[in-house]
Write a protein that holds these residues in place. Structure first.
Motif, PDB file in Angstrom:
ATOM      1  N   ARG A   1      -4.586   4.715  -2.390  1.00  0.00           N
ATOM      2  CA  ARG A   1      -3.849   5.738  -3.009  1.00  0.00           C
ATOM      3  C   ARG A   1      -4.081   5.657  -4.483  1.00  0.00           C
ATOM      4  O   ARG A   1      -3.793   4.612  -5.061  1.00  0.00           O
TER       5      ARG A   1
ATOM      6  N   THR B   1      -5.997  11.041  -4.478  1.00  0.00           N
ATOM      7  CA  THR B   1      -5.661  10.891  -3.162  1.00  0.00           C
ATOM      8  C   THR B   1      -4.240  11.702  -2.542  1.00  0.00           C
ATOM      9  O   THR B   1      -4.342  12.487  -1.904  1.00  0.00           O
ATOM     10  N   ASN B   2      -3.344  11.214  -3.556  1.00  0.00           N
ATOM     11  CA  ASN B   2      -1.972  11.834  -3.399  1.00  0.00           C
ATOM     12  C   ASN B   2      -2.381  13.244  -3.737  1.00  0.00           C
ATOM     13  O   ASN B   2      -1.572  14.052  -2.916  1.00  0.00           O
TER      14      ASN B   2
END
Length: 312
Positions: A167, A171-172
């Protein structure tokens, strides 16, 4: 260095390769995996306990590379063992080096001339041809996967490789946009509201106009705009949204990748925008009488070609 190629459909067929075949295949790997290639998604992952990459890393000297093809075929099948027709057939290319493993699935083998020792045809283009890849460089906590599509295929990352995302803001942000576009960000109660499209549009604006994403701040905004009445985060957001961190910096790169668009208006002319949704929403582009009309920001008028701004 060892190079292997497997054709995967209802069966697995390993190709017999000559030296020139391998030399040309190496060029394919070099072209697609070059660091300056920005024409695909690239995401950092780590290997789960049951990952075939972890198995390979533990038994490098005895690991049978054909197991990769068998694992991919299984991932491309439905639960009853028959092939999932929604997953495109292709060829799995494997390049095994002392401290690195490269995997490449080409979904359009026609761009490679097998009759000429896997030479790349003129039509081969990293901009247009669909492929998926994986790069393992001796660190099971940092494995790179790539996909030419707009999102990483579930069967490739999860079912085949069994990798979990590391993460970070990219990615978030990528997952946030995918959840929103797939109607998976909000709870079922909110999705059933008659103003759900307004909620989605306001959320997109929130992403475009802010440097950080915060579930609480977005909820407060939606209530302020009288779009929702729910106050508890669990009543606002879905179970799937729990994969997101509660607060994170929004990645401009991820927003650009998800919202960029190219509009071709003739054989030699195209219009490219990093954020088509934002452009369209603020009425920054329209079609009228066979013409596409685009207003120019005042501070950029001076950068236009002189022949466009010449009043004569």
């Amino acid at each position: 260095m060892e190079i292997r190629v497997f054709e995967i459909n209802d069966n697995i067929k390993e190709e017999t390769l000559e030296k020139l075949d391998k030399d040309n295949i190496k060029k394919i790997f070099d072209k697609i995996f070059q660091s300056k290639n920005m024409e695909h998604l690239k995401i950092s992952c780590y290997a789960n306990d049951d990952s075939i990459i972890r198995e390979y890393n533990t038994n490098r000297e005895t690991f049978k590379l054909k197991l990769l093809a068998e694992k991919l075929q299984a991932a491309e099948n439905k639960k009853d063992g028959t092939r999932n027709k929604q997953i495109t057939e292709g060829y799995l290319f494997v390049k095994h080096e002392k401290h690195r493993l490269f995997l490449l699935k080409l979904e359009n083998i026609e761009v490679v001339d097998k009759e000429k020792n896997y030479e790349m045809r003129n039509s081969f283009s990293i901009e247009a041809d669909y492929y998926k890849g994986c790069i393992f460089k001796n660190n099971i906590k940092d494995i790179t996967i790539i996909d030419k599509n707009k999102s990483i295929a579930k069967y490739w990352r999860e079912d085949f490789l069994s990798l979990s995302l590391n993460r970070d803001e990219y990615t978030n942000s990528t997952e946030l946009i995918e959840l929103l576009s797939g109607d998976d960000l909000f709870s079922n109660d909110i999705k059933q509201q008659s103003n759900f499209n307004d909620i989605k549009n306001r959320t997109e604006n929130f992403i475009f106009e802010n440097d950080t994403f915060d579930k609480t701040n977005l909820g407060n905004l939606l209530r302020t705009k009288k779009l929702i009445t729910q106050t508890d985060l669990k009543d606002i957001y879905s179970e799937k949204s729990k994969v997101l961190d509660t607060e994170f910096t929004l990645s401009k790169k991820a927003v650009k990748e998800k919202y960029k668009k190219t509009i071709r208006i003739s054989e030699d002319t195209k219009i490219c925008t990093d954020n088509y949704a934002k452009l369209f929403r603020r009425q920054g582009i329209k079609y009228e009488d066979g013409n596409i009309i685009l207003p120019v920001d005042d501070e950029l008028i001076s950068e236009l070609p002189k022949e466009l701004t010449n009043n004569d």
